[in-house]
Design an enzyme around this catalytic site. Structure first.
Site, PDB file in Angstrom:
ATOM      1  CE  LYS A  13      68.666 -84.055 -24.893  1.00  0.00           C
ATOM      2  NZ  LYS A  13      67.478 -83.546 -24.538  1.00  0.00           N
ATOM      3  NE  ARG A  88      68.068 -81.286 -31.109  1.00  0.00           N
ATOM      4  CZ  ARG A  88      68.546 -80.714 -29.980  1.00  0.00           C
ATOM      5  NH1 ARG A  88      69.929 -80.982 -29.737  1.00  0.00           N
ATOM      6  NH2 ARG A  88      67.932 -79.877 -29.272  1.00  0.00           N
ATOM      7  NE  ARG A 127      66.398 -75.242 -20.057  1.00  0.00           N
ATOM      8  CZ  ARG A 127      66.493 -76.165 -20.998  1.00  0.00           C
ATOM      9  NH1 ARG A 127      67.207 -77.215 -20.469  1.00  0.00           N
ATOM     10  NH2 ARG A 127      66.282 -76.204 -22.063  1.00  0.00           N
ATOM     11  NE  ARG A 139      68.158 -73.140 -24.207  1.00  0.00           N
ATOM     12  CZ  ARG A 139      68.188 -74.629 -24.631  1.00  0.00           C
ATOM     13  NH1 ARG A 139      68.871 -75.297 -23.875  1.00  0.00           N
ATOM     14  NH2 ARG A 139      67.822 -75.073 -25.659  1.00  0.00           N
ATOM     15  NE  ARG A 150      64.104 -76.263 -27.444  1.00  0.00           N
ATOM     16  CZ  ARG A 150      64.372 -76.054 -26.273  1.00  0.00           C
ATOM     17  NH1 ARG A 150      63.367 -74.919 -25.731  1.00  0.00           N
ATOM     18  NH2 ARG A 150      65.230 -76.639 -25.480  1.00  0.00           N
TER      19      ARG A 150
END
Ligand code: AMP
Length: 201
Positions: A13, A88, A127, A139, A150
């Site tokens: 996204k 969300r 990532r 992160r 998550r």
């Protein structure tokens, strides 16, 4: 144009939102980014959100709704925006609807990224490696353990939004497993289709 990018973490996204920003000159509103900035700046919201985010859980609806409500009133959002990572939960979706209604604004389209879960952990780890290689901070929630939480949060609380927006005839689904450029093409096709329908209406 006001759109929502919907999909699990690692679905792509953020990457697509950045491309949309360049092409359509409307801002990307990523609640994850906004929260990470708040954490880095040690604001009261950041201090409250940090532990929850590090655990891969969702920050309270009240906090994120307030952040988004404030953000969409800023001038750069006047021509529209791309919501990335918001809403969300169903209460967030209701809050967004109320927010837009109060401002006489309309949500145009919700683009769902359909992806294969098994590929997602690999994407997240990639990532993290890329951030590290670029000398950028990695992160804290991009680890396999937190990622699993998550993903659980996504299925429990966010996936019901697919039905919610389908029922409102706002939902468009794309193949998020395609290459980055192919996904961009699918998005542009959805937006073109939408723009043409608007012209007729
Ligand atoms: P993201 O960058 O979208 O993956 O978000 C990172 C983290 O920020 C999430 O795991 C949540 O803890 C928090 N977060 C971001 N957006 C929301 C939201 N709309 N509602 C609740 N928590 C959020």
């Amino acid at each position: 144009m006001r759109l929502i990018l919907l999909g699990p973490p690692g679905a792509g996204k953020g990457t697509q939102a950045q491309r949309l920003v360049e092409k359509h000159r409307i801002p990307q509103l990523s609640t994850g980014e906004m929260l990470r900035s708040a954490v880095a700046a040690r604001t009261p919201v950041g201090l409250r959100a940090k532990a929850v985010m590090d655990a891969g859980e969702l920050v309270s609806d009240a906090i994120v709704n307030a952040i988004v409500a404030e953000r969409i009133d800023q001038e750069d959002c006047a021509r529209g925006f791309i919501l990335d990572g918001y809403p969300r939960t169903l209460p967030q979706a209701d809050a967004l609807e109320a927010m837009l209604r109060e401002r006489s604004l309309k949500l145009d389209v919700v683009i769902e990224f359909a992806v294969d879960d098994k590929a997602l952990v690999g994407r997240i780890l990639k990532r993290a490696e890329e951030m590290k290689a670029a000398g950028q901070p990695v992160r804290k929630d991009d680890t396999p353990e937190v990622f699993e939480e998550r993903l659980r949060e996504y299925y429990k609380k966010t996936a019901p939004l697919i039905g919610y927006y389908w029922a409102k005839r706002k939902l468009k689904t794309l193949d998020g497993m395609a290459g980055i450029d192919q996904v961009t093409k699918q998005i542009e096709a959805i937006l073109k289709d939408f723009a043409e329908k608007e012209k007729v209406a």
